[in-house]
Design a protein around this motif. Structure first.
Motif, PDB file in Angstrom:
ATOM      1  N   THR A 174       0.823  -1.214   0.000  1.00 24.04           N
ATOM      2  CA  THR A 174       0.000   0.000   0.000  1.00 24.04           C
ATOM      3  C   THR A 174       0.853   1.258   0.000  1.00 24.04           C
ATOM      4  O   THR A 174       0.579   2.211  -0.742  1.00 24.04           O
ATOM      5  N   VAL A 175       1.904   1.275   0.828  1.00 18.24           N
ATOM      6  CA  VAL A 175       2.788   2.444   0.890  1.00 18.24           C
ATOM      7  C   VAL A 175       3.506   2.636  -0.451  1.00 18.24           C
ATOM      8  O   VAL A 175       3.668   3.765  -0.922  1.00 18.24           O
ATOM      9  N   ASN A 176       3.913   1.534  -1.068  1.00 14.25           N
ATOM     10  CA  ASN A 176       4.518   1.617  -2.408  1.00 14.25           C
ATOM     11  C   ASN A 176       3.555   2.243  -3.412  1.00 14.25           C
ATOM     12  O   ASN A 176       3.948   3.048  -4.245  1.00 14.25           O
ATOM     13  N   MET A 177       2.282   1.852  -3.319  1.00 17.04           N
ATOM     14  CA  MET A 177       1.267   2.413  -4.224  1.00 17.04           C
ATOM     15  C   MET A 177       1.083   3.912  -3.981  1.00 17.04           C
ATOM     16  O   MET A 177       0.901   4.691  -4.915  1.00 17.04           O
ATOM     17  N   GLU A 178       1.136   4.312  -2.711  1.00 15.38           N
ATOM     18  CA  GLU A 178       1.019   5.741  -2.358  1.00 15.38           C
ATOM     19  C   GLU A 178       2.157   6.542  -2.997  1.00 15.38           C
ATOM     20  O   GLU A 178       1.935   7.616  -3.544  1.00 15.38           O
ATOM     21  N   ILE A 179       3.365   5.993  -2.896  1.00 19.90           N
ATOM     22  CA  ILE A 179       4.530   6.670  -3.487  1.00 19.90           C
ATOM     23  C   ILE A 179       4.367   6.738  -5.009  1.00 19.90           C
ATOM     24  O   ILE A 179       4.674   7.752  -5.632  1.00 19.90           O
ATOM     25  N   GLY A 180       3.852   5.651  -5.598  1.00 20.89           N
ATOM     26  CA  GLY A 180       3.625   5.615  -7.036  1.00 20.89           C
ATOM     27  C   GLY A 180       2.652   6.691  -7.511  1.00 20.89           C
ATOM     28  O   GLY A 180       2.720   7.142  -8.656  1.00 20.89           O
ATOM     29  N   MET A 181       1.757   7.120  -6.612  1.00 24.88           N
ATOM     30  CA  MET A 181       0.765   8.142  -6.981  1.00 24.88           C
ATOM     31  C   MET A 181       1.388   9.526  -7.156  1.00 24.88           C
ATOM     32  O   MET A 181       0.745  10.428  -7.695  1.00 24.88           O
ATOM     33  N   ILE A 182       2.635   9.711  -6.671  1.00 24.19           N
ATOM     34  CA  ILE A 182       3.270  11.035  -6.830  1.00 24.19           C
ATOM     35  C   ILE A 182       4.594  10.956  -7.593  1.00 24.19           C
ATOM     36  O   ILE A 182       5.403  11.869  -7.514  1.00 24.19           O
ATOM     37  N   THR A 183       4.800   9.831  -8.306  1.00 25.69           N
ATOM     38  CA  THR A 183       6.020   9.727  -9.118  1.00 25.69           C
ATOM     39  C   THR A 183       5.660   9.824 -10.597  1.00 25.69           C
ATOM     40  O   THR A 183       4.752   9.130 -11.054  1.00 25.69           O
ATOM     41  N   PRO A 184       6.346  10.715 -11.333  1.00 25.41           N
ATOM     42  CA  PRO A 184       6.066  10.832 -12.766  1.00 25.41           C
ATOM     43  C   PRO A 184       6.551   9.583 -13.503  1.00 25.41           C
ATOM     44  O   PRO A 184       7.370   8.848 -12.963  1.00 25.41           O
ATOM     45  N   PRO A 185       6.097   9.254 -14.710  1.00 25.81           N
ATOM     46  CA  PRO A 185       5.164  10.075 -15.505  1.00 25.81           C
ATOM     47  C   PRO A 185       3.687   9.780 -15.294  1.00 25.81           C
ATOM     48  O   PRO A 185       2.847  10.514 -15.777  1.00 25.81           O
ATOM     49  N   VAL A 186       3.322   8.681 -14.580  1.00 23.11           N
ATOM     50  CA  VAL A 186       1.895   8.350 -14.423  1.00 23.11           C
ATOM     51  C   VAL A 186       1.481   8.437 -12.948  1.00 23.11           C
ATOM     52  O   VAL A 186       0.812   7.563 -12.436  1.00 23.11           O
ATOM     53  N   GLY A 187       1.905   9.489 -12.257  1.00 26.16           N
ATOM     54  CA  GLY A 187       1.471   9.695 -10.872  1.00 26.16           C
ATOM     55  C   GLY A 187       0.135  10.416 -10.869  1.00 26.16           C
ATOM     56  O   GLY A 187       0.055  11.613 -11.142  1.00 26.16           O
ATOM     57  N   LEU A 188      -0.951   9.674 -10.585  1.00 22.64           N
ATOM     58  CA  LEU A 188      -2.302  10.255 -10.698  1.00 22.64           C
ATOM     59  C   LEU A 188      -2.472  11.491  -9.808  1.00 22.64           C
ATOM     60  O   LEU A 188      -3.102  12.471 -10.208  1.00 22.64           O
ATOM     61  N   ASN A 189      -1.917  11.453  -8.587  1.00 22.61           N
ATOM     62  CA  ASN A 189      -2.047  12.607  -7.692  1.00 22.61           C
ATOM     63  C   ASN A 189      -1.299  13.825  -8.231  1.00 22.61           C
ATOM     64  O   ASN A 189      -1.686  14.965  -7.965  1.00 22.61           O
ATOM     65  N   LEU A 190      -0.222  13.585  -8.970  1.00 20.62           N
ATOM     66  CA  LEU A 190       0.508  14.695  -9.600  1.00 20.62           C
ATOM     67  C   LEU A 190      -0.378  15.410 -10.615  1.00 20.62           C
ATOM     68  O   LEU A 190      -0.368  16.639 -10.710  1.00 20.62           O
ATOM     69  N   TYR A 191      -1.154  14.625 -11.372  1.00 14.90           N
ATOM     70  CA  TYR A 191      -2.042  15.220 -12.373  1.00 14.90           C
ATOM     71  C   TYR A 191      -3.151  16.023 -11.702  1.00 14.90           C
ATOM     72  O   TYR A 191      -3.536  17.090 -12.183  1.00 14.90           O
TER      73      TYR A 191
END
Length: 227
Positions: A174-191
C-alpha cells in the motif's frame, strides 16, 4: 515541511485566542463531519471505500450549497463541468495505464520477474528490497489497482514461504502504491495537483521531491521494522 516553509519564507498565521479557536472549530464542524461520514461508513460496513467517495461528494455538495453557501445553485453547472474535465483527464490516464498493464501481463513480464525472484535464492531481506524496487518502478508507469491485480497473486505466496507477515506485506504494498501516486510520468495525484494548482507537471514533480524522499525513508522503516 517546516524546513521547506523556513527556506521559502512562507507567511505565518498569527497566534489565536481560545475563543477564536472555538469559533473557528464551531464553523468548521460541518466540514469536519465529512471525515466521520467517510470513516464511519467504511468501518460500520455501510459502504465500500469507493462508495464512500461518492457519499462524501454528495455530502460536500449539500454542505457547500445549503450550509456554508460557498456556491449557489447557479454555480453548480460550472462546478460539474470542471469536475467532468478533471475526471476525463484522469480517466484518460487510467485507460492508458490499464492498456500498458495489459501489454505487460500479455508479455508475462511481471510473472517473469517474480519467477526470477523465486529461483534466485534471495532471502527475506533481498526479497523485500526486490519487491520495493519492482513496485516503485511499476508505480511510475501504472495505476495501483492494475499493479496489485498483476503482482499480488504472484508475490504473496513467495512472501508467505519466506515467513513474512501478510498484514506487514499488505501495508508495504500500500505504501509503495502511495509513493507511485506522486512519481512521474503516471502519478495520478501529480495530475490532480497540476490541475488544481495550474502548474505544469514538471514543476509539480520538482515540488514533491522533498516529500518523495521522506516517503522512501518511511518505506524503508516500514519494510524492515514490521512492528
Amino acid at each position: 515541511t517546516w524546513y521547506e516553509a523556513k527556506k521559502g519564507n512562507y507567511p505565518r498565521e498569527q497566534p489565536r485566542s481560545w475563543a477564536e479557536r472555538w469559533d473557528a472549530f464551531r464553523k468548521a464542524i460541518w466540514g469536519l463531519l465529512l471525515i466521520v461520514v467517510v470513516m464511519g461508513g467504511i468501518y460500520s460496513g455501510l459502504f465500500t471505500p469507493t462508495e464512500a467517495a461518492a457519499m462524501s461528494a454528495v455530502y460536500a455538495f449539500f454542505i457547500a450549497v445549503f450550509v456554508y453557501k460557498d456556491i449557489g445553485m447557479k454555480d453548480v453547472p460550472k462546478v460539474l463541468l470542471n469536475s467532468a474535465n478533471m475526471s476525463a483527464m484522469l480517466l484518460y490516464i487510467i485507460t492508458n495505464a490499464v492498456l500498458f498493464s495489459f501489454i505487460l501481463t500479455n508479455e508475462q513480464i511481471p510473472q517473469g520477474i517474480a519467477e526470477w525472484l523465486t529461483h534466485s535464492g534471495v532471502g527475506m531481506v533481498g526479497f523485500l528490497i526486490a519487491v520495493n524496487i519492482l513496485l516503485l518502478v511499476m508505480g511510475s508507469f501504472m495505476e495501483p489497482s492494475s499493479i496489485i491485480l498483476i503482482t499480488a497473486p504472484i508475490l504473496f505466496p513467495i512472501a508467505m514461504k519466506l515467513g513474512i507477515d501478510p498484514v506487514h506485506f499488505g501495508v508495504m504494498i500500500t505504501v509503495n502504491m502511495e509513493i507511485g501516486m506522486i512519481t512521474p510520468p503516471v502519478g495520478l495525484n501529480l495530475y490532480v495537483a497540476s490541475g488544481i494548482a495550474k502548474m505544469g507537471l514538471t514543476d509539480c514533480s520538482k515540488a514533491v521531491w522533498p516529500w518523495l524522499l521522506t516517503m522512501l525513508v518511511y518505506l524503508m522503516i516500514i519494510t524492515y521494522v514490521p512492528a
